[in-house]
Design a protein around this motif. Structure first.
Motif, PDB file in Angstrom:
ATOM      1  N   MET A  69       3.637 -39.385 -42.512  1.00 47.67           N
ATOM      2  CA  MET A  69       3.077 -39.389 -41.157  1.00 47.67           C
ATOM      3  C   MET A  69       1.614 -38.990 -41.210  1.00 47.67           C
ATOM      4  O   MET A  69       1.277 -37.882 -41.643  1.00 47.67           O
ATOM      5  CB  MET A  69       3.841 -38.415 -40.240  1.00 47.67           C
ATOM      6  N   THR A 103       0.017 -41.409 -35.906  1.00 49.75           N
ATOM      7  CA  THR A 103       0.213 -40.831 -34.571  1.00 49.75           C
ATOM      8  C   THR A 103      -1.078 -40.183 -34.088  1.00 49.75           C
ATOM      9  O   THR A 103      -1.877 -39.674 -34.885  1.00 49.75           O
ATOM     10  CB  THR A 103       1.330 -39.768 -34.575  1.00 49.75           C
ATOM     11  N   TRP A 163      15.912 -42.016 -36.924  1.00 47.69           N
ATOM     12  CA  TRP A 163      15.478 -40.856 -37.707  1.00 47.69           C
ATOM     13  C   TRP A 163      16.192 -39.589 -37.244  1.00 47.69           C
ATOM     14  O   TRP A 163      16.689 -38.808 -38.063  1.00 47.69           O
ATOM     15  CB  TRP A 163      13.967 -40.697 -37.590  1.00 47.69           C
ATOM     16  N   ASN A 164      16.252 -39.385 -35.960  1.00 49.00           N
ATOM     17  CA  ASN A 164      16.922 -38.194 -35.424  1.00 49.00           C
ATOM     18  C   ASN A 164      18.412 -38.207 -35.724  1.00 49.00           C
ATOM     19  O   ASN A 164      19.041 -37.153 -35.832  1.00 49.00           O
ATOM     20  CB  ASN A 164      16.684 -38.096 -33.918  1.00 49.00           C
ATOM     21  N   GLN A 198       8.478 -48.150 -32.956  1.00 45.21           N
ATOM     22  CA  GLN A 198       8.471 -46.690 -33.014  1.00 45.21           C
ATOM     23  C   GLN A 198       9.651 -46.070 -32.285  1.00 45.21           C
ATOM     24  O   GLN A 198      10.286 -45.131 -32.790  1.00 45.21           O
ATOM     25  CB  GLN A 198       7.154 -46.192 -32.414  1.00 45.21           C
ATOM     26  N   ASP A 199       9.974 -46.553 -31.094  1.00 44.72           N
ATOM     27  CA  ASP A 199      11.077 -45.962 -30.320  1.00 44.72           C
ATOM     28  C   ASP A 199      12.399 -46.075 -31.062  1.00 44.72           C
ATOM     29  O   ASP A 199      13.181 -45.114 -31.128  1.00 44.72           O
ATOM     30  CB  ASP A 199      11.177 -46.630 -28.945  1.00 44.72           C
ATOM     31  N   GLN A 204      18.306 -38.147 -40.218  1.00 45.50           N
ATOM     32  CA  GLN A 204      17.383 -37.381 -41.063  1.00 45.50           C
ATOM     33  C   GLN A 204      18.035 -36.156 -41.690  1.00 45.50           C
ATOM     34  O   GLN A 204      17.963 -35.932 -42.896  1.00 45.50           O
ATOM     35  CB  GLN A 204      16.156 -36.982 -40.240  1.00 45.50           C
ATOM     36  N   ASP A 236       3.726 -48.612 -32.749  1.00 46.57           N
ATOM     37  CA  ASP A 236       3.911 -48.437 -31.307  1.00 46.57           C
ATOM     38  C   ASP A 236       3.509 -49.743 -30.631  1.00 46.57           C
ATOM     39  O   ASP A 236       2.337 -50.120 -30.643  1.00 46.57           O
ATOM     40  CB  ASP A 236       3.042 -47.277 -30.816  1.00 46.57           C
ATOM     41  N   TRP A 262      12.541 -43.634 -34.196  1.00 49.65           N
ATOM     42  CA  TRP A 262      12.815 -42.219 -33.957  1.00 49.65           C
ATOM     43  C   TRP A 262      14.271 -41.983 -33.575  1.00 49.65           C
ATOM     44  O   TRP A 262      14.840 -40.941 -33.901  1.00 49.65           O
ATOM     45  CB  TRP A 262      11.886 -41.670 -32.878  1.00 49.65           C
TER      46      TRP A 262
END
Length: 553
Positions: free
Chosen positions: A382, A270, A349-350, A342-343, A353, A303, A346
């Motif tokens: 990361m 990132t 992950w959210n 990537q989108d 996690q 990304d 996440w």
């Protein structure tokens, strides 16, 4: 005492001591030279700073990525070489091509006038009946007509014909390679054949459509058997090569379940200063990240949104919102490596996690090598890069001792097959029989201080003089150039049939297949045929032939 000293010195020059003294002097001299050499080497080693090839794209890294010969053309904007460019064209040698003698012979009673006609023994009452495109004899007739028509390409596979737009047409597809092509790739074409039936029942191929006119043959039916194909002698010898012209499936991969996501190991980069740089720079950094992910046996979270550098944009400004899939073959990358968008990552992950206690290991120093991260147990590593260039470039991770451990997987990155399809269409319209020159002028020709001889060296008169003994009069000559006014090259028309990229605008305009597919890929929004796409197509058409390719800067 003085006398003894004198006697001792003079004694050392006695004849019997001369050899010993000479050896001592030579030894002292050699030792002195050795000490001086070590001192000079130490000073150089301590003060030398090697040049970063990324800051000299026209020499170091770009020369490696783009040059294929001793050509003088070198450009900061030249399209970067990708995985398929490093494959040897002869890698397909094991897949022997099909010729006339390989096509199953039609019996003498059913054969007349060569491969373009077919005499049917009885057609009473069926003069107006539809042509049976699936008839094996019709299949053989179409194959023969195709092989006889296109003599500058090698055929590797024919698909079974299907009905065309009406009862007298058939669509048929085939895979091929140009006879003298450099690129290690297969191409797919599908064309519409017009067939007529005479009064004596003879079937004849009276017309073959242009490139990709046989749309009904593009997609293979689910239950359709494979077409005519000569299989390699070694069935286990398989080579992954791009097939230009096939339907592209570059949908984004998703994780099917919570359990499979939570068991996974991921790596993400990132931030950093790599954004909006040249495509050479972008790939050099991206492949460092992909190489580290493979070394750590982790899925790379990437990304897909790219910032197009101003050197490629029509606005001369950096442009966000571009897609990796506009320029590169994501289907091949997705099938050959473990990657996630990537989108989507996440979102998952959210969601999972906290529930599954997934750990995150944050690394903010590029000097932390991949080898030090090999034993990390956390689900996600990361790498976060700061704002100070060039220490925030992703490729810094792969420098130093890492360079010999983590290898950039160039073979995973191929050019967009949609762009290569445009290349194939241009070459097809030239019947795969043309010569090419690459001429860079543009702003360089105006800068006489930096390029004092460029304008004269690339003038029409000079070009005619240079090409006189290399290209025969009347040949098709494709000119890949950044010169905005192609009328500049009009004097060459007296000797050659000249062709330029803009001559083929219909291949990417709003009525084209490329435009339609890119609009769908871009969520219904039109996609501009930008500068990088132009140079990508231009430079791919250029080296497709190897007879008289010439470069001029």
């Amino acid at each position: 005492m003085w006398g003894r000293s004198y006697l001792s010195r003079t004694g050392s020059f006695r004849p019997e001591n001369l050899g010993q003294n000479a050896l001592a002097m030579i030894g002292n001299l050699c030792f002195t030279m050795f000490v001086i050499g070590v001192l000079i080497f130490t000073i150089i080693a301590a003060t030398y700073e090697p040049e970063d090839p990324l800051f000299h794209p026209s020499t170091k890294i770009t020369t490696f990525l783009t040059s294929t010969s001793n050509a003088t053309f070198k450009s900061d904007n030249t399209v970067v070489r990708t995985g398929e460019d490093f494959m040897a064209a002869n890698q397909t040698a094991f897949a022997t091509f099909i010729n006339i003698t390989d096509v199953e012979n039609i019996t003498e009673s059913a054969e007349s006038g060569g491969g373009n006609t077919l005499e049917v023994t009885s057609c009473e009452g069926s003069m107006n009946s539809p042509i049976d495109c699936r008839d094996p004899e019709v299949f053989h007739m179409l194959m023969r007509a195709t092989i006889e028509r296109f003599k500058d390409i090698h055929f590797y596979r024919f698909g079974k014909p299907v009905r065309g737009s009406n009862d007298s047409t058939c669509d048929m597809a085939w895979r091929f390679r140009p006879t003298e092509g450099k690129t290690a790739a297969f191409y797919k074409d599908y064309r519409r054949f017009v067939i007529s039936r005479s009064e004596n029942c003879t079937l004849s191929v009276v017309g073959i459509g242009d490139y990709h006119t046989g749309m009904n043959a593009r997609k293979r039916k689910k239950n359709q058997k494979p077409g005519f194909e000569k299989k390699p002698e070694k069935q286990d010898q398989k080579i992954s090569l791009p097939v230009v012209g096939e339907v592209v499936n570059d949908t984004l991969p998703v994780v099917e379940s919570e359990s499979s996501f939570s068991r996974g190991k991921y790596l993400i980069y990132t931030g950093g200063g790599d954004r909006c740089k040249s495509m050479n720079h972008y790939l050099w950094s991206f492949l460092c990240a992909l190489g580290e992910a493979q070394y750590l046996n982790r899925t790379l979270v990437m990304d897909l949104k790219i910032c197009l550098s101003s050197i490629y944009s029509s606005s001369n400004q950096d442009e966000e919102g571009k897609d990796f899939r506009f320029y590169f073959d994501f289907e091949h990358l997705r099938e050959s490596a473990s990657v996630l968008d990537q989108d989507q990552f996440w979102l998952d992950w959210n969601k999972w996690q906290k529930r599954d206690g997934l750990g995150l290991n944050l690394v903010e120093d590029f000097r932390v090598t991949p080898m030090k991260l090999a034993d990390v147990k956390d689900s996600l590593i990361m790498r976060k890069f700061g704002s100070v260039e060039p220490d925030n470039y992703w490729y810094r991770v792969c420098e130093g001792e890492t360079e010999s451990v983590v290898q950039r997987p160039w073979h995973l990155i191929w050019k967009s097959r949609r762009l290569m399809d445009i290349v194939s269409a241009i070459a097809s319209r030239l019947n795969w029989d043309y010569d090419s020159v690459h001429i860079e002028r543009g702003d360089k020709a105006k800068n006489r201080e930096l390029w004092p001889n460029l304008a004269a060296d690339t003038s029409p008169d000079t070009l005619l003089s240079t090409l006189r003994d290399k290209i025969e009069d009347g040949r098709n000559v494709y000119i890949a150039t950044n010169e905005p006014k192609t009328s500049f090259f009009d004097p060459l028309k007296d000797k050659y049939s000249t062709h330029f990229l803009d001559e083929y605008k219909d291949l990417w305009d709003e009525n084209s297949e490329w435009y339609s597919e890119m609009t769908k890929l871009n969520n219904g929004n039109p996609v501009e045929f930008d500068g990088y796409m132009r140079v990508s197509v231009d430079t791919e058409v250029f080296p497709e032939r190897e007879k008289a390719d010439r470069n001029f800067q």
